[in-house]
Design a protein around this motif. Structure first.
Motif, PDB file in Angstrom:
ATOM      1  N   ALA A   1       0.836  -1.200   0.000  1.00 12.58           N
ATOM      2  CA  ALA A   1       0.000   0.000   0.000  1.00 12.58           C
ATOM      3  C   ALA A   1       0.869   1.248   0.000  1.00 12.58           C
ATOM      4  CB  ALA A   1      -0.923  -0.005   1.217  1.00 12.58           C
ATOM      5  N   ILE A   2       1.902   1.236   0.833  1.00 11.36           N
ATOM      6  CA  ILE A   2       2.810   2.386   0.845  1.00 11.36           C
ATOM      7  C   ILE A   2       3.503   2.498  -0.508  1.00 11.36           C
ATOM      8  CG2 ILE A   2       4.886   3.326   1.906  1.00 11.36           C
ATOM      9  CD1 ILE A   2       4.009   2.001   4.518  1.00 11.36           C
ATOM     10  N   GLY A   3       3.908   1.335  -1.050  1.00  9.81           N
ATOM     11  CA  GLY A   3       4.549   1.342  -2.371  1.00  9.81           C
ATOM     12  C   GLY A   3       3.621   1.921  -3.425  1.00  9.81           C
ATOM     13  N   MET A   4       2.369   1.523  -3.370  1.00  8.60           N
ATOM     14  CA  MET A   4       1.390   2.013  -4.340  1.00  8.60           C
ATOM     15  C   MET A   4       1.201   3.514  -4.201  1.00  8.60           C
ATOM     16  SD  MET A   4       0.254  -0.138  -6.379  1.00  8.60           S
ATOM     17  CE  MET A   4      -0.411   0.383  -7.925  1.00  8.60           C
ATOM     18  N   SER A   5       1.205   3.975  -2.966  1.00  8.74           N
ATOM     19  CA  SER A   5       1.075   5.411  -2.729  1.00  8.74           C
ATOM     20  C   SER A   5       2.247   6.161  -3.374  1.00  8.74           C
ATOM     21  CB  SER A   5       1.025   5.645  -1.218  1.00  8.74           C
ATOM     22  OG  SER A   5       1.223   6.977  -0.918  1.00  8.74           O
TER      23      SER A   5
ATOM     24  N   LEU B   1       5.942   3.364  12.061  1.00  8.63           N
ATOM     25  CA  LEU B   1       6.013   4.109  10.794  1.00  8.63           C
ATOM     26  C   LEU B   1       6.562   5.509  11.007  1.00  8.63           C
ATOM     27  CD1 LEU B   1       2.827   3.380   8.660  1.00  8.63           C
ATOM     28  CD2 LEU B   1       5.194   3.054   8.038  1.00  8.63           C
ATOM     29  N   GLY B   2       7.064   5.788  12.210  1.00 14.24           N
ATOM     30  CA  GLY B   2       7.575   7.131  12.457  1.00 14.24           C
ATOM     31  C   GLY B   2       9.025   7.107  12.869  1.00 14.24           C
ATOM     32  N   TYR B   3       9.742   6.106  12.377  1.00 12.57           N
ATOM     33  CA  TYR B   3      11.124   5.931  12.826  1.00 12.57           C
ATOM     34  C   TYR B   3      11.976   7.137  12.482  1.00 12.57           C
ATOM     35  CZ  TYR B   3      15.379   3.378  13.942  1.00 12.57           C
ATOM     36  OH  TYR B   3      16.546   2.980  14.493  1.00 12.57           O
ATOM     37  N   VAL B   4      11.612   7.821  11.400  1.00 14.91           N
ATOM     38  CA  VAL B   4      12.407   8.943  10.950  1.00 14.91           C
ATOM     39  C   VAL B   4      12.452  10.037  12.016  1.00 14.91           C
ATOM     40  CG1 VAL B   4      10.604  10.266   9.815  1.00 14.91           C
ATOM     41  CG2 VAL B   4      12.893  10.289   8.887  1.00 14.91           C
ATOM     42  N   ALA B   5      11.485  10.050  12.921  1.00 14.81           N
ATOM     43  CA  ALA B   5      11.488  11.044  13.982  1.00 14.81           C
ATOM     44  C   ALA B   5      12.780  10.957  14.799  1.00 14.81           C
ATOM     45  CB  ALA B   5      10.279  10.842  14.893  1.00 14.81           C
ATOM     46  N   PHE B   6      13.223   9.742  15.070  1.00 11.97           N
ATOM     47  CA  PHE B   6      14.420   9.568  15.898  1.00 11.97           C
ATOM     48  C   PHE B   6      15.673   9.938  15.106  1.00 11.97           C
ATOM     49  CE2 PHE B   6      11.350   6.229  17.271  1.00 11.97           C
ATOM     50  CZ  PHE B   6      10.818   6.995  18.290  1.00 11.97           C
TER      51      PHE B   6
ATOM     52  N   GLY C   1       5.736  11.032  13.988  1.00 18.81           N
ATOM     53  CA  GLY C   1       6.814  11.423  13.074  1.00 18.81           C
ATOM     54  C   GLY C   1       6.483  12.729  12.379  1.00 18.81           C
ATOM     55  N   GLU C   2       5.241  12.842  11.936  1.00 20.93           N
ATOM     56  CA  GLU C   2       4.834  14.060  11.234  1.00 20.93           C
ATOM     57  C   GLU C   2       4.787  15.255  12.190  1.00 20.93           C
ATOM     58  OE1 GLU C   2       3.941  14.842   7.784  1.00 20.93           O
ATOM     59  OE2 GLU C   2       5.414  13.243   7.852  1.00 20.93           O
ATOM     60  N   ILE C   3       4.347  15.010  13.427  1.00 23.03           N
ATOM     61  CA  ILE C   3       4.293  16.115  14.390  1.00 23.03           C
ATOM     62  C   ILE C   3       5.691  16.673  14.597  1.00 23.03           C
ATOM     63  CG2 ILE C   3       3.927  16.678  16.821  1.00 23.03           C
ATOM     64  CD1 ILE C   3       1.537  14.765  16.797  1.00 23.03           C
ATOM     65  N   ILE C   4       6.659  15.783  14.774  1.00 24.54           N
ATOM     66  CA  ILE C   4       8.028  16.256  14.996  1.00 24.54           C
ATOM     67  C   ILE C   4       8.515  17.044  13.792  1.00 24.54           C
ATOM     68  CG2 ILE C   4      10.402  15.420  15.154  1.00 24.54           C
ATOM     69  CD1 ILE C   4       9.625  13.665  17.337  1.00 24.54           C
ATOM     70  N   ARG C   5       8.173  16.574  12.603  1.00 22.42           N
ATOM     71  CA  ARG C   5       8.609  17.292  11.401  1.00 22.42           C
ATOM     72  C   ARG C   5       7.955  18.678  11.325  1.00 22.42           C
ATOM     73  NH1 ARG C   5       7.213  18.167   6.205  1.00 22.42           N
ATOM     74  NH2 ARG C   5       5.180  17.246   6.581  1.00 22.42           N
ATOM     75  N   VAL C   6       6.658  18.732  11.616  1.00 21.30           N
ATOM     76  CA  VAL C   6       5.966  20.032  11.543  1.00 21.30           C
ATOM     77  C   VAL C   6       6.533  20.990  12.579  1.00 21.30           C
ATOM     78  CG1 VAL C   6       3.742  21.182  11.796  1.00 21.30           C
ATOM     79  CG2 VAL C   6       3.876  19.015  10.600  1.00 21.30           C
TER      80      VAL C   6
ATOM     81  N   SER D   1      10.982  13.458   6.109  1.00 19.59           N
ATOM     82  CA  SER D   1       9.553  13.315   5.825  1.00 19.59           C
ATOM     83  C   SER D   1       9.138  11.851   5.961  1.00 19.59           C
ATOM     84  CB  SER D   1       9.250  13.812   4.424  1.00 19.59           C
ATOM     85  OG  SER D   1       9.989  13.082   3.502  1.00 19.59           O
ATOM     86  N   PHE D   2       7.855  11.628   5.848  1.00 22.24           N
ATOM     87  CA  PHE D   2       7.310  10.285   6.028  1.00 22.24           C
ATOM     88  C   PHE D   2       7.948   9.272   5.080  1.00 22.24           C
ATOM     89  CE2 PHE D   2       4.208   7.330   4.144  1.00 22.24           C
ATOM     90  CZ  PHE D   2       4.157   6.435   5.188  1.00 22.24           C
ATOM     91  N   ILE D   3       8.290   9.756   3.887  1.00 23.84           N
ATOM     92  CA  ILE D   3       8.806   8.827   2.882  1.00 23.84           C
ATOM     93  C   ILE D   3      10.074   8.119   3.389  1.00 23.84           C
ATOM     94  CG2 ILE D   3      10.243  10.495   1.637  1.00 23.84           C
ATOM     95  CD1 ILE D   3       7.947   8.080  -0.084  1.00 23.84           C
TER      96      ILE D   3
END
Lengths: 309, 466, 255
Positions: free
Chosen positions: A108-112, B165-170, B228-233, B364-366
């Motif tokens: 799903a993430i890949g598709m996004s 899914l927010g590992y980038v925060a760290f 993760g997004e909160i930390i980025r914002v 970012s999330f990516i």
């Protein structure tokens, strides 16, 4: 007070859009228990198709009568976006049904990522502005001494969005609660194996959930385009997360919950921007997501989560 | 049903079947092409562009038709040559796991080879590609960074089964910690800031881990994403502290016992009597990240053998059983978050010192998605899998930068780099569909009586925090 | 236990081919074998009972007939047609209905909606007649019509499960442990209903049971399954008289 009223109207308008997207999340989550991460991008696809159809109708085919144009845009966008929704499910999720649970999340993430970059490459990374099409409105409360020079406006655009949403929601609710098709949807949601034992084609029913969710997201995309007049390939991410928040807030799996959640998220975002800071409006939405999930995991109208052991 | 009896049919029947198969393949390809035409009609067929006086619409029929033809031909070839087996009666038999069952032995061997190769890599690059060594080492550093991040996240996702899914925060906390410390305090260099950044990230791991203790599976994923997004914002909007979107620049480069990698007196080159070459710094950076990654790996392997590691794995398999066995699930989860975050923080510091400049855009999330993809594609919990996935995914997309020759085929406007993320996403989908359990799907048990037996992937719980 | 393995006796039936013929079916869950070569015949108008202990593979056989999981080897023929490889929903459209293990009532649907789901495949014009027939059989359901499935008692759920299966006008009704967890009075009532359906409408019934005594008394023929294999077969009365059956399924455990 007038300021508050104005923000209330704005919030409800934005919330309608979130609600329409949230339905797609809630239906898919209800039926196969996965977060369709690409759904926000389906919304973005819907917005881009709306833009293209609008330009084709007005600049190439020379249609001028706006209501007809908007109706055609809406219908074509719903059809084509539904095809996208169907394809995403067919390509990325169906082969993984019954497989390792993290796998569909990754596809799903890949598709996004694929959808965003596909649009970025084919349509360019720059924003697409569309001048306001639906103009004018009703002044509910004219500016005066008493109101401190603030007026309350209800624009035709806002009426269009709210009315469209209400009509669609009513039709959709009828479809799900009354029709055999909706019954099959709910049956698959509650017990897929049993539904198959009663002759329901589960794969088709799941596809249909994606198709319907995508069609509603297309409407949301079209409304978003008309309301803000600016779209780019990245609008799906934030809108998607907020709509997902809405679905969770309302209780995932519940259709009225998705709509209610959408309205609440829209209101919260607008009021937060109006009374606090615009910069942190996304933080507000995300914080609510976290708070709801932690303290009220079944949402406002959801069924309590059954402990899966 | 017809194809089931293919074993003893006459040649004529077989030819008919072959024909049938071909017709089926063509029909399927036609459907795929039709679908591609529908889907791409408004995207490839038309293009909107900003023009004076509003948006302009450009038609691109040739591109649209090309796309349809490409899909048709591609699908047909796939049907005929790749999906061959599935046409002749789908056998429900699971594919034999011989390759992956042999893999742990292979893996051990492969691991050593990888290790030695990684150890000498900069010199190999310098020796064989003297003109492009910098580029190669750069890519190697990038891959190694993702390997380290993947290993760090593997503790949380692969071992403890907490979908983050927010590992980038760290990663961001580590990077900003080092950047802020070093730009505000003269005396703090890379090596002093590194442990501090790691500790700060670990603290954030605890802070963010605490509220999500009760969550599991997808909900945990989405809340960590939100964090993760909160930390980025916040990083983006807190101008006074973080510089907002402008980020922080002038982050000091790492030194080797006080020796700088620069020209002139007191530098690395002059101390060792070498002629100054900017490549030295890259080689040094490479060894730093290599060392950090190695530490991550060793610590993970050691932890797996300790009670806490076993508690993590037990937690992944069944949280309720864990609790009834008297395992403190709260502390177990928090340690996983904290240790995973700490390694993310180390990697973040390294990122900051390598770039010399950081901004919220890098977090970012990516990035979280890429790191998680590497962990899952590699095979949850598998250390070597992470390495393979990082090389395939990061190395593969970076290799696109070297495809300049394609401009001769597709015209000068063709830039393969813009397809980087598109291909990355496609690869994620295709690899998952092909191997839902990742590249390395078996694992060695941590504790064994007498003899170690490999554990099949289907016996390992799925990292959803149950 | 090992002494009771015998060849199935030939059964005297009409010359027509059986409605359901299971031949050498083996089913696996992953690498674990659940059925090890099962042969069963169910003829038109018969009630056939299969008894066996917990985990013998009875429910697996029921589900294998319906294509979920699929048989890895062997064939299942229904009404002269090979249905082994068909997807579940297509098999069910051929006139097979199952009231599965655990009843599987849709918990958040009303009794009426559950019955409507059962009738999803038949002509809407039949609906009212069929509904009346089910309510005649199980008057209790009529009283509960607007109640949610999840709030029914176990016996009511069982009635609903059977009623739902009947709504699809099946030619073959598969019942998986209809007596499980029910009060003896309700069990009697349900078995009575099954007998009635068979006698009055000629419905073919294949049921698996742990409650061997009632189930075998009800049946024209019976099979005994042990560990994924058929170990005995015969008429219901014959099996009831067998010492091994009495020892294993009637007096000691399983009852």
């Amino acid at each position: 007070m007038e300021y508050f009223l104005q923000q209330l109207i704005n919030g409800l308008t934005l919330g309608s859009i979130y609600g329409l997207i949230a339905i797609g999340y809630t239906m898919v989550y209800g039926i196969i228990g996965m977060i369709n991460f690409a759904h926000g991008d389906i919304f973005m696809i819907g917005a881009f198709i709306s833009l293209a159809v609008f330009l084709i109708l007005t600049s190439i085919l020379g249609f001028a009568f706006l209501p007809v144009v908007l109706l055609i845009v809406l219908i074509i966008a719903m059809l084509f976006t539904a095809a996208w929704g169907w394809s995403v499910e067919r390509i990325a999720y169906r082969p993984l049904r019954g497989s390792f649970r993290l796998a569909p999340l990754i596809t799903a993430i890949g598709m996004s990522i694929v959808l965003q970059n596909f649009v970025q490459i084919t349509q360019g990374a720059r924003v697409k502005p569309l001048p306001p099409q639906v103009q004018g409105g009703i002044t509910l409360i004219p500016p005066s001494e008493i109101t401190g020079g603030i007026s309350v406006q209800l624009s035709y655009m806002q009426i269009l969005i709210i009315v469209t949403t209400v009509v669609l929601m009513a039709g959709f609710t009828l479809l799900i609660t009354r029709s055999p098709l909706g019954r099959a949807q709910r049956a698959c949601e509650q017990d897929r194996k049993m539904a198959a034992l009663l002759g329901v084609d589960v794969d088709r029913t799941i596809s249909l959930a994606f198709v319907m969710g995508a069609a509603l997201a297309a409407v949301a995309g079209c409304m978003f385009l008309l309301l803000y007049g600016v779209i780019d390939f990245y609008i799906g991410f934030l809108a998607g997360i907020k709509a997902f928040t809405a679905a969770v807030l309302g209780g995932i799996g519940s259709l009225p919950g998705a709509m209610l959640g959408g309205l609440l998220i829209g209101l919260i975002e607008v009021f937060w921007s109006a009374y606090f800071t615009v910069e942190y409006k996304d933080v507000a939405a995300f914080s609510i997501l976290a708070i709801v999930l932690i303290f009220l995991p079944s949402g406002l109208l959801g069924k309590p989560e059954v402990e899966k052991v | 049903m017809m194809a089931v009896t293919s074993a003893n049919t006459s040649p004529g029947a077989r030819a008919r079947q072959e024909e049938n198969r071909f017709a089926q393949a063509v029909r399927d390809a036609a459907i795929a092409a039709f679908l591609a035409g529908v889907l791409s009609f408004f995207f490839i067929g038309f293009r909107t562009d900003i023009a004076p006086g509003g948006l302009s619409l450009k038609m691109r029929w040739s591109a649209w038709i090309t796309a349809i033809v490409v899909v048709f031909v591609g699908r047909l070839l796939l049907n005929l040559f790749v999906f061959n087996r599935t046409w002749s009666g789908s056998s429900t038999k699971p594919r034999s796991a011989t390759v992956s069952e042999r893999l742990p032995d292979l893996g051990k061997w492969l691991l050593r080879a990888f290790f030695i190769f990684a150890l000498v890599l900069p010199f190999v690059a310098m020796y064989f590609f003297p003109n492009r060594d910098r580029q190669f080492i750069d890519i190697a550093i990038l891959i190694m960074t993702y390997v380290m991040l993947g290993w760090g996240l593997n503790i949380v996702v692969g071992l403890a089964g907490l979908l983050d899914l927010g590992y980038v925060a760290f990663y961001a906390v580590g990077a900003y910690s080092f950047a802020l410390l070093s730009t505000h305090f003269e005396f703090i260099g890379f090596w002093t800031a590194l442990p501090l950044a790691g500790m700060l990230a670990a603290c954030w791991g605890l802070v963010l881990g605490f509220p999500v203790l009760r969550l599991r599976g997808d909900y945990l994923a989405i809340v960590t994403l939100a964090f993760g997004e909160i930390i980025r914002v916040v990083l983006l909007n807190w101008y006074e502290f973080t510089g907002g979107p402008n980020g922080i620049s002038g982050i000091p480069k790492p030194t080797l016992f006080g020796l700088e990698f620069a020209r002139g007196e007191g530098s690395f080159a002059s101390f060792f009597g070498l002629t100054y070459d900017p490549i030295h710094r890259f080689v040094y950076l490479y060894y730093i990240i290599f060392l950090l990654a190695l530490i991550t790996n060793i610590v993970t392997m050691r932890l797996r053998a300790l009670p806490i590691g076993r508690a993590w794995e037990a937690l992944r398999e069944d949280e309720i059983a864990c609790r009834s066995l008297g395992i403190n699930t709260r502390n177990t989860k928090l340690t996983a978050f904290a240790i995973g975050a700490m390694f993310g923080g180390f990697a973040g510091s390294f990122f900051a010192t390598r770039q010399g400049f950081i901004s919220p855009e890098s977090f970012s999330f990516i990035e979280s998605a890429i790191i998680l993809a590497i962990v899952v594609l590699g095979g949850l919990g598998s250390q070597i899998g992470v390495v393979i996935a990082a090389i395939v995914m990061i190395g593969g997309t970076e290799a696109l930068r070297n495809l300049g020759f394609l401009t001769y085929i597709f015209g000068p406007g063709f830039d393969p780099v813009q397809y980087r993320m598109l291909l990355f996403g496609l690869a994620m989908v295709i690899i998952m569909v092909w191997k839902p359990r990742g590249f390395v799907s078996t694992r060695e048990p941590t504790v064994a009586l007498k003899e170690k037996k490999r554990i099949g992937a289907d016996l390992v719980a799925q990292g959803e925090g149950h | 236990m090992s002494a009771i393995i015998e060849r199935p006796e030939p059964v005297t039936v009409a010359s027509t081919e059986p409605l359901l013929a299971i031949r050498g079916v083996e089913t696996y869950y992953g690498k674990i074998v659940a059925l090890r070569g099962v042969d069963v015949d169910v003829h038109r108008g018969e009630i056939v009972t299969m008894i066996g202990a917990n985990g013998a593979g009875k429910s697996t056989l029921m589900m294998t007939i319906c294509g979920d999981p699929k048989a890895r080897t062997g064939t299942i023929t229904y009404d002269g047609m090979d249905i082994t490889g068909l997807p579940t929903h297509q098999i069910m459209r051929l006139g097979i209905a199952q009231s599965p293990e655990g009843r599987r009532i849709f918990p958040r649907m009303t009794v009426m909606e559950n019955l409507q789901m059962g009738a999803a495949l038949v002509e809407p014009s039949h609906f009212d007649d069929d509904l009346r027939r089910v309510f005649d059989l199980f008057p209790r359901l009529k009283e509960r019509i607007t109640q949610r499935g999840g709030t029914l008692s176990g016996g009511e759920q069982q009635m609903l499960a059977i009623g739902r299966a009947l709504m699809s006008r099946p030619k073959l009704l598969l019942l998986d442990e209809p007596s499980l967890g029910l009060a003896p009075l309700v069990v009697k009532q349900i078995f009575e209903a099954i007998r009635e359906l068979n006698r009055n409408e000629g419905l073919t019934v294949f049921l698996v049971e742990q409650n061997a005594f009632h189930a075998l008394k009800l049946a024209h023929r019976g099979y005994v399954m042990v560990n994924g294999r058929i170990t005995m077969s015969g008429t219901g009365m014959e099996l009831l008289k067998r010492e091994e059956v009495r020892a294993a399924y009637l007096e000691g455990g399983g009852h």
